[in-house]
Design an enzyme around this catalytic site. Sequence first.
Site, PDB file in Angstrom:
ATOM      1  N   SER A   1     -27.955 118.508   6.317  1.00 27.99           N
ATOM      2  CA  SER A   1     -26.794 118.967   6.095  1.00 27.99           C
ATOM      3  C   SER A   1     -25.530 118.028   6.582  1.00 27.99           C
ATOM      4  CB  SER A   1     -26.822 120.408   6.903  1.00 27.99           C
ATOM      5  OG  SER A   1     -25.515 121.154   6.444  1.00 27.99           O
ATOM      6  N   LYS A   3     -30.718 117.405   1.932  1.00 27.92           N
ATOM      7  CA  LYS A   3     -29.968 118.661   1.596  1.00 27.92           C
ATOM      8  C   LYS A   3     -29.116 118.622   0.562  1.00 27.92           C
ATOM      9  CE  LYS A   3     -29.268 122.465   4.825  1.00 27.92           C
ATOM     10  NZ  LYS A   3     -29.100 123.238   6.298  1.00 27.92           N
TER      11      LYS A   3
END
Length: 433
Positions: free
Chosen positions: A400, A425
């Site tokens: 992330s 991600k």
Amino acid sequence: MSSCCVFLKLPTPSSRPSSSSSSSSSSSSLSRPQLPIPTANPRILCCSSNWVQSTLIGAISGALSFGLFFSLPFPLPSSSAATSALLEPPPRSLQTCRDDVVETRQEELLPEVVTNEGLVQEAWQIVNDSFLDAGRHRWSQDAWQLKREDLLSNSIQTRSKAHQIIKRMLASLGDPYTRFLSPEEFSKMARYDMTGIGINLREIPDENGEPRLKVLGIILDGPAYSAGVRQGDEVLAVNNMELKGKSAFEASSILQGPNGTSVTIQVRHGNCGPVELVEVQRQLVARTPVFYRLEQMDGGATPVGYIRLKEFNALARKDLVIAMKRLQGMGASYFILDLRDNLGGLVQAGIEIAKLFLSEGDTVIYTVGRDPQFQEVIVTDTSPLVQAPVIVLVNDRTASASEIVASALHDNCKAVLVGKRTFGKVYEFAHNP
């Protein structure tokens, strides 16, 4: 207006971190973990500016898709004027003219109020412009056009009704990771921890397509982690209330409560593990995610500033700046930024932290959609906080916002990556007109 959806998976660095003992160490706190410092000599893998990453505000991981959010900001007009003592007032006609000009400028600055129908139309348009179908459903622009005509054929009386229509419209895409966030839900995401116990829940469909609430992210050393909850666990109930059929936001609302109070959750460890009742004490106050110390390498000849960033919360940027300045004052000539096991957090915090290391004009991230005209670039507008060489430690749990920072520093030749291939991600777009 744009939306984005791009995988982030950093390359496997050629150098791996290895443990070494330090001859001496002086410390300063926010706090100090005892973690190994790599002594391997890493090399830069590449310095290409064409790197694959993208997002804006609001981070939720998932498949190739985006989330939606709308609000109506009303900026107040600003003005400045020099004051002086006037011997006599200006002519009446001139004063009236100036007032007219001010009123006209104020009217120009006020944004147009979005109607309920306009809100639905805007959500429809974002999907029409940029949705990328990565699932089993075959998205059709013609069918999407018919849906728009059907949705807007009747008057939409309330904002709540508009929100419900948008949610149903997005549900028809068959993508569990594309969803609409109401202003209330989005404001909760800006908090340090919207559950109050340090977990991030996500609806994951099982083999039958039924949603299950899984712990997608967890704050290291947070209340839930300390009580034995782990990433990948399924949350079944809260205070004896079953969560079957509830969304992640609904479950998060149930988990919330006054700071210091306890909540009992029923979790299944892993996919097929045992079910356990866990009592967790709520903690709504953000704790610093930054740990740092000064290491003396090469017999004390090379002072190295080691910084571990555990997550991207509301304190991350401020505390990282404090740590870097203190380490600089202590003589650090190199920096190691440890992002291992950092699952992310607030994406905007990741963007701002990346800017601390980049030069003015460097690209942090850019959004990508189906239509190239909807690409939007975020660039750095300040000088870097430090000029010293930087090493970034990553592993397969670096995800992330951590990948935003690592990718931005790597691709702008501001850091060397050391460790394993990162999680990879996907970001979902939260639109704020």
